[in-house]
Design a protein around this motif. Structure first.
Motif, PDB file in Angstrom:
ATOM      1  N   UNK A 135      -3.659  -4.610   5.835  1.00  0.00           N
ATOM      2  CA  UNK A 135      -3.809  -5.331   4.573  1.00  0.00           C
ATOM      3  C   UNK A 135      -5.128  -6.080   4.499  1.00  0.00           C
ATOM      4  N   UNK A 136      -5.479  -6.713   5.611  1.00  0.00           N
ATOM      5  CA  UNK A 136      -6.753  -7.453   5.627  1.00  0.00           C
ATOM      6  C   UNK A 136      -7.932  -6.486   5.522  1.00  0.00           C
ATOM      7  N   UNK A 137      -7.790  -5.334   6.159  1.00  0.00           N
ATOM      8  CA  UNK A 137      -8.865  -4.336   6.065  1.00  0.00           C
ATOM      9  C   UNK A 137      -9.043  -3.872   4.619  1.00  0.00           C
ATOM     10  N   UNK A 138      -7.920  -3.712   3.905  1.00  0.00           N
ATOM     11  CA  UNK A 138      -8.028  -3.284   2.515  1.00  0.00           C
ATOM     12  C   UNK A 138      -8.690  -4.378   1.671  1.00  0.00           C
ATOM     13  N   UNK A 139      -8.314  -5.625   1.951  1.00  0.00           N
ATOM     14  CA  UNK A 139      -8.966  -6.725   1.237  1.00  0.00           C
ATOM     15  C   UNK A 139     -10.464  -6.737   1.528  1.00  0.00           C
ATOM     16  N   UNK A 140     -10.801  -6.468   2.790  1.00  0.00           N
ATOM     17  CA  UNK A 140     -12.219  -6.448   3.163  1.00  0.00           C
ATOM     18  C   UNK A 140     -12.952  -5.313   2.444  1.00  0.00           C
ATOM     19  N   UNK A 141     -12.315  -4.147   2.369  1.00  0.00           N
ATOM     20  CA  UNK A 141     -12.959  -3.008   1.699  1.00  0.00           C
ATOM     21  C   UNK A 141     -13.203  -3.323   0.222  1.00  0.00           C
ATOM     22  N   UNK A 142     -12.241  -3.982  -0.401  1.00  0.00           N
ATOM     23  CA  UNK A 142     -12.409  -4.345  -1.823  1.00  0.00           C
ATOM     24  C   UNK A 142     -13.468  -5.445  -1.953  1.00  0.00           C
ATOM     25  N   UNK A 158      -5.452   2.629  -2.473  1.00  0.00           N
ATOM     26  CA  UNK A 158      -5.586   1.335  -1.783  1.00  0.00           C
ATOM     27  C   UNK A 158      -4.290   0.823  -1.151  1.00  0.00           C
ATOM     28  N   UNK A 159      -3.128   1.350  -1.566  1.00  0.00           N
ATOM     29  CA  UNK A 159      -1.878   0.825  -0.990  1.00  0.00           C
ATOM     30  C   UNK A 159      -1.441   1.603   0.242  1.00  0.00           C
ATOM     31  N   UNK A 165       4.400  -6.398   0.114  1.00  0.00           N
ATOM     32  CA  UNK A 165       4.039  -7.770  -0.284  1.00  0.00           C
ATOM     33  C   UNK A 165       2.513  -7.932  -0.351  1.00  0.00           C
ATOM     34  N   UNK A 166       1.809  -7.264   0.569  1.00  0.00           N
ATOM     35  CA  UNK A 166       0.336  -7.345   0.569  1.00  0.00           C
ATOM     36  C   UNK A 166      -0.216  -6.565  -0.622  1.00  0.00           C
ATOM     37  N   UNK A 167       0.424  -5.425  -0.949  1.00  0.00           N
ATOM     38  CA  UNK A 167      -0.012  -4.644  -2.113  1.00  0.00           C
ATOM     39  C   UNK A 167       0.102  -5.514  -3.369  1.00  0.00           C
TER      40      UNK A 167
END
Lengths: 232, 287
Positions: A135-142, A158-159, A165-167
């Motif tokens: 989840x943190x990696x996805x936030x970082x990518x965005x 992205x999900x 819950x993170x999505x």
């Protein structure tokens, strides 16, 4: 419809001699969130890669905010205002969180823009990106894509591999970003709940073409509509 | 004992210059996946540059500064005319850069003939070390090499240019999608790598016999250093250069240069067999 952030006309693209996108046309309005729906292999990821310049179109036209970008190299397309969050995120795992964010905009003094939307990343700024949770990696990518202050963001699955819950949290943040900045986005996503929560319109792709279009309100009202559209 | 100490200093000198050579090779390969067979010729050009400039009347120190810049310019031209056409085709890079090395060597033969030349070292005198006089210029070479190595590391780890370069090494397509002009970075990097080789040749000019094959003697140890040290980071080639150069000097002192070559090759083969990724293998993290 608001002014288009992206216009694609009769796009033909593929790998080698093979054609994946076969005369695809679509428009994304300024500040609009558009979902691309379709079965595996119909060309959704190929479309994002072609918009981004990773695949050279064989013919057709791509315009971003009135500027022709088809056939241009990826760095020029990124500088023209298109951000890209690829499937699998493709972070620089050995670089720190902060370094990853600064790569999104090498001229930025700091990564405050991304930390403002994703405060959890600020606490991990010195950690290698490869050590973050999915989840943190996805936030970082965005966040990395946002650093370039794009007008249009391309999000590919992205999900994937992230807990619901993170999505949901990412959806809320993306909506906030869209509201704050007028960002438009194209979302390729199997998670229909995310599509419904984020997008106002969805287009259906099959055999490299747009074969239909619905508002997400209509998709929400009729849960079987997505399956019906995909089957057709 | 004194002889051993002086040999150690000479060995350190050779190791530091080999580090410059290996760094240049590793940076070019890491970023562009180009195996640069012309790297030895860039070293040779650095030495010839000092020779030509001093013969033209320039004092030694300005010539030493200018010669690597000439090699940088030659690197830029070579990248534009030859190298960029071979990107993504590893084997073609070997062939193309080998061809480039032949062209550069023959050009030097046409200009200066096949014979050897010498450049007088600046008269810095000697410094007493371990009770023996040691040429001060060799200490300058060591200091300069160390400074350039430290500077290169600083550029890669403390600047935005270095950050972009590390991103391109890790994932070229993604770096480009973030707005990094990878083509421009390639051009600068090749020229930078060539400049490091040119600098190695320039500082060694007063200490070696300058001839068209002057760089070849550094090319093989340079590649060995990379193979032994590993390509995952800048530390790999530096560690490899320390190992290969140190072993070569040490064995040369104790036995003979021929024995040293044998030992170096045997150890290199053993290391490559036992640790194919090199002594400083990069830890892989998935992201």
């Amino acid at each position: 419809m608001p002014e288009p952030a992206l216009i694609i006309r009769d796009l033909v693209a593929g790998y080698g001699d093979g054609i994946v996108l076969d005369g695809l046309s679509l428009t994304v309005g300024e500040g609009e969130a558009l979902a691309l729906l379709g079965r595996n292999g119909v060309g959704k990821t190929t479309l994002l890669k072609t918009i981004m310049g990773l695949i050279r179109p064989k013919s057709g036209e791509i315009r971003c905010r009135d500027r022709c970008i088809d056939g241009r190299p990826p760095f020029e397309i990124a500088r023209a205002g298109i951000g890209y969050v690829p499937q699998g995120r493709e972070l620089f795992g050995e670089l720190t969180v902060e370094e990853n964010l600064l790569l999104g905009n090498l001229k930025a003094r700091d990564a405050a823009l991304a930390y403002g939307y994703f405060p959890a990343l600020a606490a991990k700024r010195r950690e290698p990106a490869g050590r973050l949770s999915g989840g943190q990696q996805q936030q970082l990518a965005i966040g990395r894509a946002l650093m370039g202050r794009p007008a249009l963001l391309l999000l590919d699955e992205p999900s994937e591999g992230i807990q619901p819950s993170i999505v949901a949290e990412i959806v809320l943040i993306l909506r906030r970003i869209m509201r704050d900045t007028g960002l438009a986005l194209i979302l390729v996503e199997q998670n229909i709940a995310m599509v419904l929560a984020l997008c106002g319109r969805a287009v259906f792709i099959d055999h490299g073409r747009v074969v239909g279009e619905e508002t997400t309100a209509a998709l929400q009202a009729d849960p079987d509509l997505v399956e019906t559209r995909l089957t057709l | 004992m004194e002889r051993l100490a002086i040999s150690l200093l000479d060995g350190t000198n050779a190791v530091l210059v080999l580090m410059l050579v290996s760094l240049g090779l590793a940076i070019i390969f890491g970023l562009m996946k180009v195996i640069n067979m012309a790297h030895g010729e860039f070293i040779m050009l650095g030495a010839y540059g000092v020779m030509a400039l001093t013969e033209a009347g320039l004092p030694f120190w300005p010539a030493l500064m200018l010669a690597p810049l000439i090699v940088v310019a030659i690197g830029l031209v070579a990248e534009e005319l030859v190298i960029r056409r071979t990107y993504t085709r590893l084997l073609d890079t070997i062939l193309a850069t080998w061809g480039l090395s032949l062209v550069l060597r023959q050009a030097i033969i046409l200009l200066y003939g096949p014979g050897s030349h010498a450049v007088a070292a600046p008269d810095l005198g000697t410094i007493s070390l371990f009770g023996s006089p040691y040429p001060a210029y060799r200490l300058v070479v060591m200091g300069l090499s160390l400074a350039i190595i430290a500077g290169t590391i600083a550029v890669f780890f403390r600047t935005r240019f270095g950050l972009a370069a590390r991103a391109v090494i890790a994932n070229r397509d993604m770096a480009a999608c973030l707005g990094i002009d990878t083509r421009r970075l390639d051009r600068f990097t090749f020229a930078f790598g060539a400049g490091l080789a040119g600098l190695a040749g320039a500082v060694m000019a007063p200490l070696i016999s300058i001839d068209p094959a002057a760089g070849l003697g550094w090319l093989v140890p340079g590649f060995l250093a990379i193979l032994v040290g590993g390509l995952g980071s800048l530390a790999g080639p530096l560690a490899g250069a320390a190992g290969i150069g140190g072993l070569d000097s040490f064995t040369s002192t104790l036995a003979s240069p021929i024995a040293a070559q044998l030992v170096v090759f045997i150890v290199a083969i053993a290391v490559i067999r036992l640790r194919p990724d090199g002594l400083v293998a990069r830890r892989r993290r998935q992201a």
